[in-house]
Design a protein around this motif. Structure first.
Motif, PDB file in Angstrom:
ATOM      1  N   LEU A 144       0.817  -1.209   0.000  1.00 28.62           N
ATOM      2  CA  LEU A 144       0.000   0.000   0.000  1.00 28.62           C
ATOM      3  C   LEU A 144       0.853   1.262   0.000  1.00 28.62           C
ATOM      4  N   THR A 145       1.979   1.228   0.693  1.00 34.22           N
ATOM      5  CA  THR A 145       2.794   2.431   0.830  1.00 34.22           C
ATOM      6  C   THR A 145       3.945   2.520  -0.175  1.00 34.22           C
ATOM      7  N   VAL A 146       4.290   1.406  -0.819  1.00 31.90           N
ATOM      8  CA  VAL A 146       5.422   1.403  -1.753  1.00 31.90           C
ATOM      9  C   VAL A 146       4.975   1.021  -3.164  1.00 31.90           C
ATOM     10  N   VAL A 147       4.358  -0.146  -3.305  1.00 34.97           N
ATOM     11  CA  VAL A 147       4.024  -0.670  -4.634  1.00 34.97           C
ATOM     12  C   VAL A 147       2.965   0.195  -5.317  1.00 34.97           C
ATOM     13  N   VAL A 148       1.895   0.497  -4.602  1.00 36.73           N
ATOM     14  CA  VAL A 148       0.801   1.275  -5.199  1.00 36.73           C
ATOM     15  C   VAL A 148       1.275   2.659  -5.670  1.00 36.73           C
ATOM     16  N   PRO A 149       2.019   3.438  -4.857  1.00 29.87           N
ATOM     17  CA  PRO A 149       2.514   4.730  -5.367  1.00 29.87           C
ATOM     18  C   PRO A 149       3.444   4.605  -6.564  1.00 29.87           C
ATOM     19  N   VAL A 150       4.279   3.570  -6.594  1.00 24.15           N
ATOM     20  CA  VAL A 150       5.183   3.390  -7.738  1.00 24.15           C
ATOM     21  C   VAL A 150       4.386   3.108  -9.008  1.00 24.15           C
ATOM     22  N   ILE A 151       3.396   2.226  -8.917  1.00 24.12           N
ATOM     23  CA  ILE A 151       2.556   1.930 -10.083  1.00 24.12           C
ATOM     24  C   ILE A 151       1.781   3.166 -10.508  1.00 24.12           C
ATOM     25  N   ARG A 152       1.304   3.952  -9.543  1.00 22.97           N
ATOM     26  CA  ARG A 152       0.574   5.180  -9.865  1.00 22.97           C
ATOM     27  C   ARG A 152       1.479   6.157 -10.605  1.00 22.97           C
ATOM     28  N   THR A 153       2.739   6.240 -10.192  1.00 24.60           N
ATOM     29  CA  THR A 153       3.675   7.166 -10.828  1.00 24.60           C
ATOM     30  C   THR A 153       4.036   6.722 -12.244  1.00 24.60           C
ATOM     31  N   ILE A 154       4.219   5.427 -12.439  1.00 19.02           N
ATOM     32  CA  ILE A 154       4.670   4.924 -13.740  1.00 19.02           C
ATOM     33  C   ILE A 154       3.523   4.804 -14.737  1.00 19.02           C
ATOM     34  N   PHE A 155       2.403   4.220 -14.298  1.00 17.11           N
ATOM     35  CA  PHE A 155       1.319   3.899 -15.223  1.00 17.11           C
ATOM     36  C   PHE A 155       0.120   4.841 -15.102  1.00 17.11           C
ATOM     37  N   GLY A 156       0.108   5.686 -14.085  1.00 20.99           N
ATOM     38  CA  GLY A 156      -1.037   6.560 -13.885  1.00 20.99           C
ATOM     39  C   GLY A 156      -2.174   5.839 -13.186  1.00 20.99           C
ATOM     40  N   GLY A 157      -3.301   6.521 -13.065  1.00 16.69           N
ATOM     41  CA  GLY A 157      -4.438   5.932 -12.385  1.00 16.69           C
ATOM     42  C   GLY A 157      -4.276   5.964 -10.882  1.00 16.69           C
ATOM     43  N   SER A 158      -5.044   5.127 -10.220  1.00 16.28           N
ATOM     44  CA  SER A 158      -5.007   5.104  -8.751  1.00 16.28           C
ATOM     45  C   SER A 158      -3.858   4.275  -8.208  1.00 16.28           C
ATOM     46  N   GLY A 159      -3.308   3.383  -9.024  1.00 16.54           N
ATOM     47  CA  GLY A 159      -2.241   2.496  -8.554  1.00 16.54           C
ATOM     48  C   GLY A 159      -2.762   1.182  -8.022  1.00 16.54           C
ATOM     49  N   PHE A 160      -4.037   1.150  -7.641  1.00 11.09           N
ATOM     50  CA  PHE A 160      -4.638  -0.083  -7.151  1.00 11.09           C
ATOM     51  C   PHE A 160      -5.061  -0.947  -8.338  1.00 11.09           C
ATOM     52  N   GLN A 238      -6.375  -7.645  -0.536  1.00 11.87           N
ATOM     53  CA  GLN A 238      -7.463  -6.693  -0.307  1.00 11.87           C
ATOM     54  C   GLN A 238      -6.953  -5.261  -0.170  1.00 11.87           C
ATOM     55  N   MET A 239      -5.771  -5.089   0.396  1.00 13.15           N
ATOM     56  CA  MET A 239      -5.247  -3.759   0.666  1.00 13.15           C
ATOM     57  C   MET A 239      -4.727  -3.056  -0.586  1.00 13.15           C
ATOM     58  N   VAL A 240      -4.443  -3.818  -1.663  1.00 11.52           N
ATOM     59  CA  VAL A 240      -3.800  -3.190  -2.822  1.00 11.52           C
ATOM     60  C   VAL A 240      -4.554  -3.372  -4.125  1.00 11.52           C
ATOM     61  N   ILE A 241      -5.599  -4.192  -4.166  1.00 15.59           N
ATOM     62  CA  ILE A 241      -6.234  -4.489  -5.454  1.00 15.59           C
ATOM     63  C   ILE A 241      -7.348  -3.523  -5.805  1.00 15.59           C
ATOM     64  N   GLY A 242      -7.852  -2.787  -4.835  1.00 11.86           N
ATOM     65  CA  GLY A 242      -8.873  -1.787  -5.131  1.00 11.86           C
ATOM     66  C   GLY A 242     -10.274  -2.167  -4.722  1.00 11.86           C
ATOM     67  N   ASN A 243     -10.566  -3.477  -4.584  1.00  8.52           N
ATOM     68  CA  ASN A 243     -11.867  -3.979  -4.104  1.00  8.52           C
ATOM     69  C   ASN A 243     -13.039  -3.451  -4.924  1.00  8.52           C
ATOM     70  N   LEU A 251      -4.413  -4.171 -16.229  1.00 10.63           N
ATOM     71  CA  LEU A 251      -3.683  -4.597 -15.032  1.00 10.63           C
ATOM     72  C   LEU A 251      -3.628  -3.514 -13.969  1.00 10.63           C
ATOM     73  N   VAL A 252      -3.894  -2.269 -14.325  1.00 12.74           N
ATOM     74  CA  VAL A 252      -3.785  -1.169 -13.361  1.00 12.74           C
ATOM     75  C   VAL A 252      -5.152  -0.595 -12.998  1.00 12.74           C
ATOM     76  N   SER A 253      -6.222  -1.252 -13.408  1.00 12.99           N
ATOM     77  CA  SER A 253      -7.558  -0.785 -13.024  1.00 12.99           C
ATOM     78  C   SER A 253      -7.984  -1.516 -11.750  1.00 12.99           C
ATOM     79  N   PRO A 254      -8.711  -0.836 -10.844  1.00 16.97           N
ATOM     80  CA  PRO A 254      -9.167  -1.491  -9.608  1.00 16.97           C
ATOM     81  C   PRO A 254      -9.984  -2.737  -9.913  1.00 16.97           C
ATOM     82  N   SER A 255      -9.730  -3.786  -9.177  1.00 17.05           N
ATOM     83  CA  SER A 255     -10.415  -5.053  -9.387  1.00 17.05           C
ATOM     84  C   SER A 255     -10.688  -5.687  -8.024  1.00 17.05           C
ATOM     85  N   SER A 256     -11.013  -6.958  -8.030  1.00 21.84           N
ATOM     86  CA  SER A 256     -11.293  -7.659  -6.782  1.00 21.84           C
ATOM     87  C   SER A 256     -11.047  -9.147  -6.977  1.00 21.84           C
TER      88      SER A 256
END
Length: 308
Positions: A144-160, A238-243, A251-256
Motif C-alpha cells: 500500500l505504501t510502496v508498490v501502489v505509489p510506484v505503479i501510480r507514478t509509472i502507469f497513472g491511475g489510482s495504482g490499485f 485486499q489492501m492493494v487491489i482496489g476492491n 492490469l492497473v484498473s481497480p479489481s477484486s
C-alpha cells in the motif's frame, strides 16, 4: 513354575501397552482431523448452496454474471450476484504471481543446491525463512505504501489493481516455491550428476538437461502450492487491489478477488439473507478451487513416483 511362566508370557508387556495407547491416540487424532475437514466442507457447502436452493439464483448466471450487487435485481427478477469478476481477478492475480515467482524461485534453488550450496544455505536460507515469517498485513501495508505509489507514478491511475496485487503475492509466495524447489532438487540422486559429468556434460548442461528434468514433478508441485497460497490470500491482496467488483479492464484498473470481496462484505451482512448466502457461495467456489489445487498436487506426485 511352568504355569507362572505361561501367565507372564500371556500378560501384555509395558511396551505393548504403550504401543497400543500410541495407536489409539494416533487414530483418534486422525479421526478428529478427518471429521473437522468434512464438517467444514459440509458447512460451507450448505451455506453456499442456499443461494441456489433457497434464493433460487440461477447457478450459471452466478458463475458468468458480471454485476455484483445482491440488493438489486435485473430485468428478469434475478438478483445481480455475478461472480465472474471476482473469479477472473483471483485467477489472473494467481497466474501472474506464479509466472513471476517461478523463475526467481527455481534460480535461487539452483544456486543454493548446485552452484554454491554453502553460501546459499548461509545467506539465502535465513532470508527465505524470514520472508515466510512476515505476517500478511505487513506485506499488504508495504504494498500500500510502496508498490501502489510506484505503479501510480509509472502507469497513472489510482495504482490499485491486479498489477499491485501481483507484486505483493509474488513476494509472498516466493519463499514457499523456493523452499519446495530446493527440496525437489535435493531429491535428485547424486549419481545423476556424476554420470552426466562423466559423459562430458558441463555444469549448466547437467543442471538443465538432467537435474531440472529429473526434479520436474517436485518443481511443478512447488509451483502449484505457490498458486494455492496466492489464490487463498485475503488481507494483503485486499489492501492493494482496489476492491472493485468489476471485470478487469487492465492490469492497473481497480479489481477484486474472491477473498477480498469475502473479507470486506461478510461482516456487513445478516446471516441467512441473500447477501450473506451469496458470499458463502463465493466461499464455496474458493473451497472447491483449493481442493482442485490439492488434487493437482497429488496427481503430479503420483506421476513423479511412477517415473522413478
Amino acid at each position: 513354575m511352568n504355569k507362572q511362566l505361561a501367565e507372564q508370557l500371556r500378560k501384555r508387556s509395558k511396551a505393548a501397552w504403550l504401543e497400543r495407547i500410541g495407536k489409539i491416540v494416533s487414530f483418534s487424532a486422525l479421526a478428529l482431523i478427518t471429521l473437522t475437514v468434512f464438517a467444514i466442507i459440509i458447512f460451507v457447502a450448505s451455506k453456499g448452496l442456499a443461494t441456489f436452493f433457497d434464493n433460487h439464483v440461477n447457478f450459471w448466471n452466478f458463475l458468468t454474471g458480471k454485476n455484483w450487487n445482491p440488493t438489486i435485481t435485473d430485468k428478469s427478477g434475478q438478483p445481480e450476484v455475478g461472480a465472474l469478476p471476482m473469479i477472473t481477478g483471483s485467477f489472473v492475480v494467481t497466474l501472474l504471481s506464479a509466472l513471476l515467482a517461478t523463475p526467481f524461485a527455481i534460480g535461487t534453488a539452483i544456486f543454493m543446491t548446485e552452484i554454491s550450496p554453502r553460501r546459499g544455505a548461509r545467506i539465502l536460507q535465513p532470508v527465505t525463512e524470514l520472508l515466510v515469517g512476515i505476517p500478511s498485513v505487513v506485506y499488504g501495508f508495504i504494498g500500500l505504501t510502496v508498490v501502489v505509489p510506484v505503479i501510480r507514478t509509472i502507469f497513472g491511475g489510482s495504482g490499485f489493481g491486479i498489477l499491485a496485487g501481483t507484486f505483493v503475492l509474488f513476494v509472498m509466495i516466493l519463499p514457499t516455491v523456493t523452499s519446495m524447489s530446493v527440496d525437489a532438487l535435493k531429491t535428485v540422486p547424486r549419481y545423476y550428476r556424476e554420470a552426466a559429468l562423466a559423459l562430458g556434460a558441463t555444469r549448466w548442461q547437467t543442471i538443465y538437461k538432467v537435474i531440472l528434468r529429473a526434479a520436474t514433478p517436485g518443481l511443478l508441485t512447488a509451483i502449484v502450492f505457490g498458486m494455492a497460497r496466492a489464490f487463498g490470500e485475503a488481507l494483503a491482496v485486499q489492501m492493494v487491489i482496489g476492491n472493485a467488483a468489476l471485470m478487469p479492464s487492465s492490469l492497473v484498473s481497480p479489481s477484486s478477488t474472491l477473498t477480498s470481496v469475502l473479507t470486506t462484505g461478510i461482516g456487513n451482512t445478516v446471516m441467512g439473507s441473500l447477501d450473506n448466502n451469496a458470499l458463502w457461495s463465493l466461499a464455496l467456489v474458493l473451497l472447491v478451487m483449493s481442493l482442485i489445487f490439492n488434487l493437482i498436487v497429488r496427481l503430479i506426485g503420483r506421476k513423479g513416483a511412477m517415473h522413478k
